[in-house]
Motif scaffolding. Structure first.
Motif, PDB file in Angstrom:
ATOM      1  N   HIS A 257     -14.495  11.378   5.757  1.00 29.01           N
ATOM      2  CA  HIS A 257     -15.910  11.347   6.266  1.00 29.01           C
ATOM      3  C   HIS A 257     -16.505  12.611   6.417  1.00 29.01           C
ATOM      4  CE1 HIS A 257     -16.842   7.047   6.189  1.00 29.01           C
ATOM      5  NE2 HIS A 257     -15.690   6.711   6.865  1.00 29.01           N
ATOM      6  N   GLY A 258     -15.453  13.508   6.475  1.00 29.13           N
ATOM      7  CA  GLY A 258     -15.992  15.148   6.523  1.00 29.13           C
ATOM      8  C   GLY A 258     -16.544  15.447   7.951  1.00 29.13           C
ATOM      9  N   LEU A 259     -15.569  14.654   8.897  1.00 27.44           N
ATOM     10  CA  LEU A 259     -15.893  14.824  10.539  1.00 27.44           C
ATOM     11  C   LEU A 259     -14.850  15.726  11.204  1.00 27.44           C
ATOM     12  CD1 LEU A 259     -17.024  11.106  11.097  1.00 27.44           C
ATOM     13  CD2 LEU A 259     -18.481  13.223  10.413  1.00 27.44           C
ATOM     14  N   THR A 260     -14.066  16.279  10.388  1.00 27.45           N
ATOM     15  CA  THR A 260     -12.876  17.282  11.155  1.00 27.45           C
ATOM     16  C   THR A 260     -13.351  18.038  12.340  1.00 27.45           C
ATOM     17  OG1 THR A 260     -11.744  16.881   8.884  1.00 27.45           O
ATOM     18  CG2 THR A 260     -10.860  18.464  10.512  1.00 27.45           C
ATOM     19  N   ASP A 261     -14.395  18.689  11.932  1.00 32.96           N
ATOM     20  CA  ASP A 261     -15.086  19.838  12.790  1.00 32.96           C
ATOM     21  C   ASP A 261     -15.707  19.103  13.971  1.00 32.96           C
ATOM     22  OD1 ASP A 261     -13.855  21.638  11.229  1.00 32.96           O
ATOM     23  OD2 ASP A 261     -15.852  21.955  10.163  1.00 32.96           O
ATOM     24  N   ARG A 262     -16.094  17.876  13.934  1.00 33.17           N
ATOM     25  CA  ARG A 262     -16.819  17.051  15.050  1.00 33.17           C
ATOM     26  C   ARG A 262     -16.134  16.244  15.769  1.00 33.17           C
ATOM     27  NH1 ARG A 262     -22.388  15.272  12.336  1.00 33.17           N
ATOM     28  NH2 ARG A 262     -22.958  15.170  14.442  1.00 33.17           N
ATOM     29  N   LEU A 263     -15.056  15.737  15.291  1.00 35.76           N
ATOM     30  CA  LEU A 263     -14.347  14.658  16.054  1.00 35.76           C
ATOM     31  C   LEU A 263     -12.951  15.212  16.083  1.00 35.76           C
ATOM     32  CD1 LEU A 263     -14.406  10.759  15.118  1.00 35.76           C
ATOM     33  CD2 LEU A 263     -12.799  11.837  16.377  1.00 35.76           C
ATOM     34  N   HIS A 264     -12.472  15.284  17.233  1.00 32.23           N
ATOM     35  CA  HIS A 264     -11.075  15.972  17.657  1.00 32.23           C
ATOM     36  C   HIS A 264     -10.169  14.977  18.318  1.00 32.23           C
ATOM     37  CE1 HIS A 264      -7.973  18.810  18.384  1.00 32.23           C
ATOM     38  NE2 HIS A 264      -8.517  18.739  19.761  1.00 32.23           N
ATOM     39  N   LEU A 265      -8.935  14.799  17.830  1.00 33.38           N
ATOM     40  CA  LEU A 265      -7.884  13.893  18.381  1.00 33.38           C
ATOM     41  C   LEU A 265      -7.103  15.095  19.311  1.00 33.38           C
ATOM     42  CD1 LEU A 265      -6.610  11.598  15.421  1.00 33.38           C
ATOM     43  CD2 LEU A 265      -8.323  11.260  16.991  1.00 33.38           C
ATOM     44  N   ALA A 266      -7.449  14.790  20.349  1.00 33.63           N
ATOM     45  CA  ALA A 266      -6.919  16.123  21.512  1.00 33.63           C
ATOM     46  C   ALA A 266      -5.428  15.838  22.057  1.00 33.63           C
ATOM     47  CB  ALA A 266      -7.970  16.077  22.622  1.00 33.63           C
ATOM     48  N   GLY A 267      -5.091  14.547  21.806  1.00 34.59           N
ATOM     49  CA  GLY A 267      -3.798  14.124  22.450  1.00 34.59           C
ATOM     50  C   GLY A 267      -3.957  13.767  23.795  1.00 34.59           C
ATOM     51  N   PRO A 268      -2.692  13.465  24.613  1.00 33.97           N
ATOM     52  CA  PRO A 268      -2.722  13.109  26.037  1.00 33.97           C
ATOM     53  C   PRO A 268      -3.264  14.170  26.819  1.00 33.97           C
ATOM     54  CG  PRO A 268      -0.635  13.569  25.306  1.00 33.97           C
ATOM     55  CD  PRO A 268      -1.355  13.534  24.122  1.00 33.97           C
ATOM     56  N   ARG A 269      -4.040  14.131  27.703  1.00 38.83           N
ATOM     57  CA  ARG A 269      -4.481  15.145  28.691  1.00 38.83           C
ATOM     58  C   ARG A 269      -4.396  14.605  30.186  1.00 38.83           C
ATOM     59  NH1 ARG A 269      -9.753  17.704  26.007  1.00 38.83           N
ATOM     60  NH2 ARG A 269      -8.881  18.973  24.519  1.00 38.83           N
ATOM     61  N   SER A 270      -3.971  15.085  31.053  1.00 38.75           N
ATOM     62  CA  SER A 270      -3.648  14.746  32.582  1.00 38.75           C
ATOM     63  C   SER A 270      -4.026  15.854  33.657  1.00 38.75           C
ATOM     64  CB  SER A 270      -2.366  14.445  32.850  1.00 38.75           C
ATOM     65  OG  SER A 270      -1.492  15.419  32.602  1.00 38.75           O
ATOM     66  N   GLY A 271      -4.246  15.328  34.752  1.00 41.83           N
ATOM     67  CA  GLY A 271      -4.536  16.410  35.771  1.00 41.83           C
ATOM     68  C   GLY A 271      -5.953  16.980  35.522  1.00 41.83           C
ATOM     69  N   ALA A 272      -5.823  18.233  35.656  1.00 42.92           N
ATOM     70  CA  ALA A 272      -7.081  19.100  35.538  1.00 42.92           C
ATOM     71  C   ALA A 272      -7.851  19.176  34.189  1.00 42.92           C
ATOM     72  CB  ALA A 272      -6.717  20.622  36.204  1.00 42.92           C
TER      73      ALA A 272
END
Length: 393
Positions: A257-272
């Protein structure tokens, strides 16, 4: 106080909470004991889950309501463990004295009735169900049916079942034919956090969920593709290791869909890092196929962030209402990316909608129950466990 210190503490402490014990909830100077059996990965920050976060938190807060928690972490591919995990669980339970109060996470207990049902004859068991096993998305029909039958055998044998929403209580009672007086609710709490400043008040979307078929991120991608003309950005925060095939397919869909620059799979995040993700969010989005509650929703609302989510399971309970009756989110039918896209157009195009949702989110934030309410509910269930063990059915 650390988890390790807590296990050794002889005296109760009052946890720092937004909700304090009610009058009449006396905090004893000595604690009753409960043994809490949890999956081995409960502390794994690379694969976070709401169930694990719930387990960790109630271990900290139960002592404030009279229960010292002895933790038992059992590694394994629950709920379908290999032989070594089964052996370890059987050994863990067998070593507990007759009459011991035991709380078992449902992902550990419900797949192995051949172990748990027999122990219900001598232990005072309560099973904490975060998600009915058969409700997981993507299971082969025969696997789902097998897990469903195994869960039914376990839950019918124990004197107490704990679910995380009123919806989940109704689901377990009706689906498994359980006596209603044996199924109890202990909804997740929420810690009130600073109000999220957001980005520009409209354009930055956040999805906090493990990237799995049940969380339905592909529906979010389809909806965002339909509103590509709007100035949104979206970050999906959540574990990427649960279903690598689904993650790979999702990345391919985003690229197609050409959304790579706008939709990011950031992976897990925790804490700050997770706090910073919430702080930047203007709107929380969640496109699950099944949820017993939806802790990510209340975590967003605890920061005053409105929610756009699918109308499934316990999500309506998590969204809730502000004290003035305002609804701090929008619920759309499942399996309908077009409806999700339509609501996104409304969010971007109607300032009054945004103002109404943000005001309701702030009102809901002030009314959220803290984790002390969760611990109080669990403590009440544990206090009512029968003194004499024995299978229920």
């Amino acid at each position: 106080m650390t988890d390790a210190t807590l296990e050794k503490a002889p005296l109760a402490y009052v946890p720092a909470q937004t909700t304090v014990p009610k009058t009449g909830d006396l905090i004893p100077m000595s604690l009753s004991s409960v043994h809490f059996v949890m999956p081995g990965g409960v502390h794994d920050t690379t694969n976070p889950s709401g169930g694990n976060a719930y387990d960790r938190r109630v271990c900290l807060d139960l002592p404030g309501f009279g229960w010292q928690v002895h933790k038992h972490l059992v590694p394994g591919s629950w709920p379908r463990p290999q032989t070594a995990a089964r052996t370890e669980l059987a050994r863990t339970l067998a070593e507990l004295p007759d009459g011991t109060a035991v709380l078992i996470d449902g992902i550990v207990a419900c797949g192995v009735p051949e172990i748990v049902v027999a122990e219900a004859e001598r232990l005072r068991l309560a099973v904490l169900v975060h998600l009915p096993l058969g409700d997981e998305t993507g299971l082969a029909p025969e696997v789902a049916a097998e897990l469903d039958a195994r869960e039914r055998a376990v839950l019918r044998a124990v004197p107490a079942v704990i679910a995380t929403s009123d919806w989940a209580v109704r689901r377990l009672v009706s689906h498994h034919g359980l006596a209603p007086d044996r199924v109890h609710v202990a909804a997740p709490g929420a810690d009130i956090a600073p109000l999220a400043p957001g980005t520009d008040g409209v354009s930055h979307l956040l999805c906090v969920a493990s990237v799995t078929p049940r969380k339905g991120q592909h529906r979010l991608v389809e909806a965002l593709a339909a509103v590509r003309h709007l100035p949104w950005t979206c970050v999906c925060v959540g574990g990427l290791n649960h279903d690598p095939e689904y993650v790979a397919g999702l990345r391919a869909l985003i690229a197609r869909h050409g959304l790579t620059d706008r939709l990011h799979l950031a992976g897990p995040r925790s804490g700050a890092d997770l706090d910073a993700s919430y702080a930047a969010a203007d709107l929380m989005v969640l496109t699950s196929y099944a949820e017993t509650y939806g802790m990510a929703v209340t975590e967003a609302l605890a920061r005053g962030i409105p929610v756009l989510a699918t109308d499934v399971g316990g999500l309506p309970e998590a969204v809730g209402r502000a004290p003035d009756g305002g609804v701090p989110g929008i619920l759309v039918p499942p399996e309908d990316p077009a409806a999700l896209a339509a609501e996104l157009r409304g969010w971007f195009g109607e300032a009054d909608v945004r103002r109404r949702l943000k005001a309701a989110a702030r009102g809901r934030r002030a009314a959220l129950d803290g984790w002390a309410a969760t611990a109080r509910s669990l403590a009440g269930v544990l206090r009512r466990l029968p003194e004499t063990p024995g299978r229920v059915a």
